[in-house]
Design an enzyme around this catalytic site. Structure first.
Site, short mmCIF file in Angstrom:
data_model
loop_
_atom_site.label_atom_id
_atom_site.label_comp_id
_atom_site.label_asym_id
_atom_site.label_seq_id
_atom_site.Cartn_x
_atom_site.Cartn_y
_atom_site.Cartn_z
N HIS A 190 35.90 33.12 48.14
CA HIS A 190 35.40 33.07 46.77
C HIS A 190 34.12 32.26 46.67
CE1 HIS A 190 35.60 31.81 42.36
NE2 HIS A 190 35.40 33.11 42.38
N GLU A 230 41.68 38.48 32.30
CA GLU A 230 41.57 37.04 32.03
C GLU A 230 41.46 36.75 30.53
OE1 GLU A 230 38.04 36.19 34.37
OE2 GLU A 230 36.72 36.63 32.69
C1 NOJ Z 1 35.09 34.41 35.94
C2 NOJ Z 1 35.80 35.45 36.73
O1 NOJ Z 1 35.85 36.65 36.02
C3 NOJ Z 1 37.18 34.96 37.04
O2 NOJ Z 1 37.92 35.95 37.72
C4 NOJ Z 1 37.09 33.70 37.85
O3 NOJ Z 1 38.38 33.18 38.02
C5 NOJ Z 1 36.23 32.65 37.15
N1 NOJ Z 1 35.00 33.19 36.73
C6 NOJ Z 1 35.94 31.48 38.07
O4 NOJ Z 1 35.08 31.88 39.09
CA CA Z 2 34.52 37.18 33.90
#
Ligand code: NOJ
Ligand code: CA
Length: 707
Positions: A415, A510
């Site tokens: 990541h 999210e």
């Molecule tokens: C936004 C991303 O869409 C999400 O998946 C991620 O967890 C956060 N940024 C942190 O990088």
């Molecule tokens: Ca995002």
């Protein structure tokens, strides 16, 4: 594999009367005669095109050209130098995808133009006409009068024939994480959406929409506007003229200069695309966007692995764990970072998830918050120099996690949250990817939360188009695939760079965990499937079983039934699909079997039914197998569907497992009520299925009469 390719040539006549520069209309039809395009120079010598679908006009005469810096407008009067008509037909293979074979069959009109007056500049046009739509692009050929161009605006018009029903999101220069709106074209008002509490960055300067934007005409023609092969250019939004029912290209700009694109001549623009279909499903089955990209430049990409993945991720969105290791605002992790005990990315937790993945046919593990810098993340104004892409926090042993996973057949997904600080990331890019390669890791998820640094640039402008491209190429050189969040929009470059596996670029799951506007409404994904889903794979992160998010987020919830979460593995295509919930929510839940079984790589795809914004059912055949998987989702309305199996092999019997909403299920009042039915299915079977409001179903079909 190229099956057939032939080319013919026809030269063409130019015709001028009096002081008019008008040229004779030149028509080109698609191979199956469904789409027709006319091209000519109008009286002023301006290039003009129009488009018919099934003999009805869908694009009225629309003009083309450019405004260039320190130059007269480049739009006419032109004269036609040459025209050339060719036909091309090939079937190429996707290394991974929603289907194996893609037919690329079109007729092309190539027109070379020269200005009638000084400075006698040259501009050429390519039109490719397919049965499922058209693509056209500008070419700036090498010429004495132009060596570098600064494009102030592209003047591409799409004049529509009516006040179509439109599924759109605002033309935001930064972010694609708006909810789609459904209005007639004349009612579009993008500027109303300038402020949104949950967006880390947003900039909507015009009444414009982002692409793909999808429309339905009164006679049921489905149209979707987008672009293909966006390379070294600015992303195109479409300005909306609500009075004249017209769309006009409005390129994404920068605050650092007045032009929108700088290029040295010769070059070609991205393709402007118009997908056309008699029904909603045809848009999804269309290969137009990938066909308009160049063939695979990477060769053998067997290191790109379609797979499901678990993650240290939802924990953070629920607030159960954190990305950062400690609280003290110090850039050096060894100096004074006080652990608060909520850090998600620990070696022990990663190993627990690897064990779970290995036991459940899940090939990947994403770990967010593994590297130093997160303690500075939220609300940190000067984000350059903060993130480090090689140094783990003290409680995370990167090498140990990688080798533990490898021994169990689970590969790490790295990541890189850049916090949109592009210079910091670019500086570390080679080191970061060398680390990835040395670990024999083959995938990375990137992120670009926040306003772009350097200041004044936007996520969708030329600067960032080039940045995202550089990351993709660097990743490819190190045999890694990229799943970009806060990305540049997808324009089908996965054909050329098959390490571009997936991306966000729309409102993902999210938002259900933390948005202040009630999360993604039930109609969200039935719109997404027919809008941004047409651009390419989407990393939605499905599979939330704890729909009400208790006890972590009492005020938020997922606005679907559990069965819809299963269906999304089939409906929303991505070669990597997250198994997003906390693993304890899967334990002892029989519905989890569908997630264990469902693959992420497909032989073929059939859209069985659907209406934009209402519902959609998709059947996909597993790559390299006769097994099929079917998913259906609906909006806030419950629905009765009758499923037919014409797509199955006529002489075969399949063992089916159907996961469907219980009669009493409802996305809000009873989202987790479901039933599993097992049965035998043949090509003749007709299966009635009830979908709850906000619901869905998932069906696995395995060849053979005994399980
Ligand atoms: C936004 C991303 O869409 C999400 O998946 C991620 O967890 C956060 N940024 C942190 O990088
Ligand atoms: Ca995002």
């Amino acid at each position: 594999m190229i099956r057939l390719k032939f080319i013919y040539f026809a030269s063409i006549l130019v015709f001028m009367t009096g002081c008019s520069y008008q040229s004779k209309k030149q028509s080109i039809t698609s191979p199956g005669n469904k789409v027709k395009l006319d091209f000519h120079l109008n009286k002023k010598g301006i290039p003009e095109y129009q488009v018919w679908y099934n003999d009805s006009l869908v694009i009225k005469p629309s003009t083309l050209g450019f405004d260039l810096k320190n130059q007269p407008r480049l739009s006419g009067a032109f004269k036609i130098l040459t025209t050339e008509e060719t036909e091309f037909n090939e079937t190429w293979e996707m290394p991974w995808g929603e289907k194996r074979e893609v037919v690329n069959h079109y007729r092309q009109l190539y027109v070379t133009l020269k200005e009638e007056k000084e400075p006698f500049r040259l501009m050429n046009l390519y039109f490719k006409v397919y049965d499922d739509g058209i693509g056209f692009r500008y070419q700036f050929p090498e010429q004495p009068a132009l060596d570098t161009v600064f494009i102030m605006e592209e003047l591409t018009e799409f004049n529509l024939t009516g006040d179509h029903k439109t599924f759109w999101q605002p033309g935001d220069w930064d972010i694609y994480e708006h909810l789609y709106k459904t209005t007639n074209l004349s009612k579009i008002d993008a500027t109303k959406y300038r402020n949104h509490n949950d967006l880390a960055q947003t900039h909507i300067p015009n009444n414009a929409v982002n692409t793909p934007v999808t429309m339905i005409t009164k006679n049921g023609t489905h149209i979707s506007f987008h672009e293909a092969n966006l390379t070294n250019y600015a992303s195109m939004t479409l300005g909306v003229d609500t009075l004249n029912l017209s769309l006009k290209s409005m390129l994404v700009g920068s605050d650092n200069h007045d032009y929108k694109v700088a290029r040295t001549v010769p070059f070609e623009t991205p393709w402007r695309t118009i997908q056309l279909s008699e029904n909603a499903g045809g848009l999804i089955e269309s290969g137009l966007i990938v066909n308009l990209n160049e063939p695979n430049k990477l060769g053998d990409v067997s290191w790109v692995k379609p797979m499901k993945y678990v993650g240290i991720w939802w924990d953070m969105h629920l607030g159960r764990k954190t990305w950062d290791y400690g609280t003290k605002q110090d850039k050096n992790p060894d100096k004074g970072l006080k652990p608060h005990g909520k850090h998600g990315a620990t070696t022990a937790y990663a190993k627990e998830l690897i064990d779970f993945a290995a036991a459940n046919n899940i090939g990947g593990l994403l770990v967010e918050g593994w590297n130093t810098g997160w303690e500075h993340w939220i609300g940190f104004a000067d984000r350059e120099g903060v993130f480090d892409f090689v140094t783990p926090y003290p409680d995370y042993n990167l090498k140990e996690v990688v080798s533990y996973g490898k021994a169990k057949g689970v590969e790490l997904i790295m990541h890189h949250e850049t916090s949109a600080a592009t210079e910091t990331y670019t500086k570390q890019l080679d080191t970061a990817f060398r680390l990835i390669e040395s670990l024999q890791v083959h995938a990375v998820k990137t992120g670009y939360v926040g306003k772009i640094l350097p200041k004044g640039e936007y996520h969708q402008g030329q600067y960032m188009v080039n940045h995202y491209h550089q990351v993709l190429e660097t990743a490819a050189a190190h045999h890694a695939s990229v799943d970009a969040h806060e990305p540049i929009k997808d324009t089908g470059k996965r054909r050329t760079f098959p390490n571009a596996t997936s991306r966000e670029g729309f409102r993902g799951q999210e938002f259900n965990a933390w948005s202040s506007d009630g999360g993604n409404p039930p109609e969200h994904l039935p719109i997404v499937a027919f809008t941004c889903g047409l651009a390419g794979p989407l990393d939605y992160t499905p599979g939330i079983f704890n729909i009400k998010l208790k006890p972590y987020k009492e005020k938020n919830q997922v606005n679907t039934t559990l069965c819809q979460q299963l269906a999304l593995y089939v409906v929303i295509y991505s070669p990597i699909q997250m198994v997003a919930d906390l693993i304890e929510n899967y334990k002892d839940n029989p519905a989890f079997q569908f997630i264990v079984d469902v693959p992420t790589d497909w032989e073929q795809t059939k859209v069985l039914n659907g209406e934009v914004g209402d519902y959609v059912t998709i059947a996909r055949q597993q790559r390299g197998s006769n097994n099929w998987f079917v998913g259906g989702i609906t909006d806030e309305n419950s629905r009765e569907l009758e499923l037919r199996f014409d797509f199955l092999d006529p002489n075969k019997t399949y063992q089916a497992a159907l996961y469907k909403d219980a009669p009493e299920a409802d996305w809000n009042t009873n989202p987790t009520a479901y039933k599993i039915e097992k049965m035998e299915v043949t090509q003749e079977t007709v299966l009635p299925i009830h979908l709850a409001a906000g619901g869905g179903f998932a069906l696995s079909l395995k060849e053979g009469s005994v399980n």
